[in-house]
Write a protein that holds these residues in place. Structure first.
Motif, PDB file in Angstrom:
ATOM      1  N   ARG A 101       0.858  -1.016   0.037  1.00 52.19           N
ATOM      2  CA  ARG A 101       0.047  -0.120   0.014  1.00 52.19           C
ATOM      3  C   ARG A 101       1.023   1.162  -0.100  1.00 52.19           C
ATOM      4  N   ASP A 149      -3.033   4.681  -3.867  1.00 50.13           N
ATOM      5  CA  ASP A 149      -3.830   4.646  -2.792  1.00 50.13           C
ATOM      6  C   ASP A 149      -4.271   5.786  -2.113  1.00 50.13           C
ATOM      7  N   ASP A 150      -3.630   6.821  -2.383  1.00 50.81           N
ATOM      8  CA  ASP A 150      -4.049   8.210  -1.725  1.00 50.81           C
ATOM      9  C   ASP A 150      -5.347   8.962  -2.182  1.00 50.81           C
ATOM     10  N   GLY A 210      -9.291   9.823  -1.417  1.00 50.22           N
ATOM     11  CA  GLY A 210     -10.414  10.138  -0.659  1.00 50.22           C
ATOM     12  C   GLY A 210     -11.598   9.428  -0.132  1.00 50.22           C
ATOM     13  N   TYR A 230     -15.096   2.517   8.242  1.00 51.67           N
ATOM     14  CA  TYR A 230     -15.381   3.738   7.515  1.00 51.67           C
ATOM     15  C   TYR A 230     -16.636   4.236   7.656  1.00 51.67           C
ATOM     16  N   LEU A 276     -12.665   7.808   2.980  1.00 52.74           N
ATOM     17  CA  LEU A 276     -11.354   7.636   3.452  1.00 52.74           C
ATOM     18  C   LEU A 276     -10.689   8.768   4.044  1.00 52.74           C
ATOM     19  N   GLY A 277     -11.364  10.088   3.803  1.00 53.22           N
ATOM     20  CA  GLY A 277     -10.596  11.214   4.188  1.00 53.22           C
ATOM     21  C   GLY A 277     -11.468  12.384   3.840  1.00 53.22           C
ATOM     22  N   LYS A 305      -6.540  12.427  -0.394  1.00 57.88           N
ATOM     23  CA  LYS A 305      -5.888  12.439   0.939  1.00 57.88           C
ATOM     24  C   LYS A 305      -6.642  11.256   1.559  1.00 57.88           C
ATOM     25  N   ASN A 306      -5.784  10.145   1.740  1.00 56.81           N
ATOM     26  CA  ASN A 306      -6.497   8.888   2.475  1.00 56.81           C
ATOM     27  C   ASN A 306      -5.662   9.006   3.745  1.00 56.81           C
ATOM     28  N   TRP A 354      -1.549  -0.215   5.584  1.00 57.57           N
ATOM     29  CA  TRP A 354      -3.205   0.478   5.532  1.00 57.57           C
ATOM     30  C   TRP A 354      -3.837   0.278   6.699  1.00 57.57           C
ATOM     31  N   ILE A 398     -10.486  -1.053  -3.522  1.00 57.38           N
ATOM     32  CA  ILE A 398      -8.972  -0.692  -3.489  1.00 57.38           C
ATOM     33  C   ILE A 398      -8.114  -2.030  -3.823  1.00 57.38           C
TER      34      ILE A 398
END
Length: 235
Positions: free
Chosen positions: A21, A27-28, A30, A46, A64-65, A70-71, A79, A88
């Protein structure tokens, strides 16, 4: 620009997929697209909310954010949650069609794709690897799950169970942040449904994911805590 190809054991026999990850691996993000049958696994980690796409169609997502790209669940190459959303996990693969048959395709330009290290797609002496079999299962689950989203959304709209919301958050550093443009299950409307409506939602398989989405909203507090730690330079 993505470069998609159908996976085959001739052209791709030496390909390997980096399953770590990380932001550098894409993976970054939102949010992650999801579907009702995944809500039970997601709701422990989540917030599940709903958003409109460019065409105005509503669909569920795992948040995610609070910012695009922005994760808050990324911690270097780790992760930081017990469950990884299937949308994902399936990267860099997608479903394609060969005639009437669904096939596994891959984005050859994805940063996860290479030949030096990672999970092989095929066994040394032929046949799919366990990893590729897992990906095929993930893709099929995603495909089947996403096909049920329109009926789920239609049921929510029929009973006026979705409401737009805005969340104003003051972080520990004093900054003000607003999350807007999303929709939640209206709990007052849900509580007000009569037995016939609830019975029909249950019969159609919609009632459990509705409750899972409602339960997931408690994760906003943990997401805010993650954002505070991120702003402070920690996790």
């Amino acid at each position: 620009m993505p470069r998609h190809a159908q996976v085959n054991n001739i052209d791709h026999k030496d390909l390997r997929i980096d399953t770590r990850r990380g932001a550098q691996l894409g993976d970054d993000v939102g949010f992650a697209a999801t579907f009702p049958a995944e809500f039970r696994d997601l709701q422990a980690c989540y917030p599940i909310v709903f958003r409109k796409d460019a065409h105005g169609a509503l669909s569920p997502i795992a948040l995610l954010g609070f910012e695009e790209g922005k994760n808050l669940f990324l911690d270097g190459e780790r992760w930081d949650a017990h469950y990884l959303p299937l949308a994902i996990e399936r990267q860099p693969f997608l479903i394609g069609r060969g005639g009437d048959e669904m096939t596994v395709h891959i984005d050859l330009d994805n940063p996860r794709v290479g030949s030096a290290e990672g999970e092989p797609l095929f066994r040394e002496h032929g046949g799919n690897s366990e990893y590729l079999e897992r990906i095929a299962s993930v893709l099929l689950t995603l495909h089947n799950g996403l096909e049920r989203v329109p009926a789920f959304i239609d049921a929510l709209l029929k009973h006026e169970l979705l409401e737009s919301f805005a969340l104003d958050v003051q972080l520990d550093d004093g900054s003000l942040n607003r999350l807007a443009g999303y929709y939640l299950i209206n709990e007052d409307r849900l509580r007000g449904l009569d037995a016939d409506a609830l019975g029909q939602l249950h019969a159609d398989g919609h009632l459990e994911p509705i409750f899972m989405a409602v339960a997931s909203i408690s994760n906003f507090r943990a997401l805010i805590d993650r954002m505070n730690r991120s702003r402070a330079g920690g996790r």
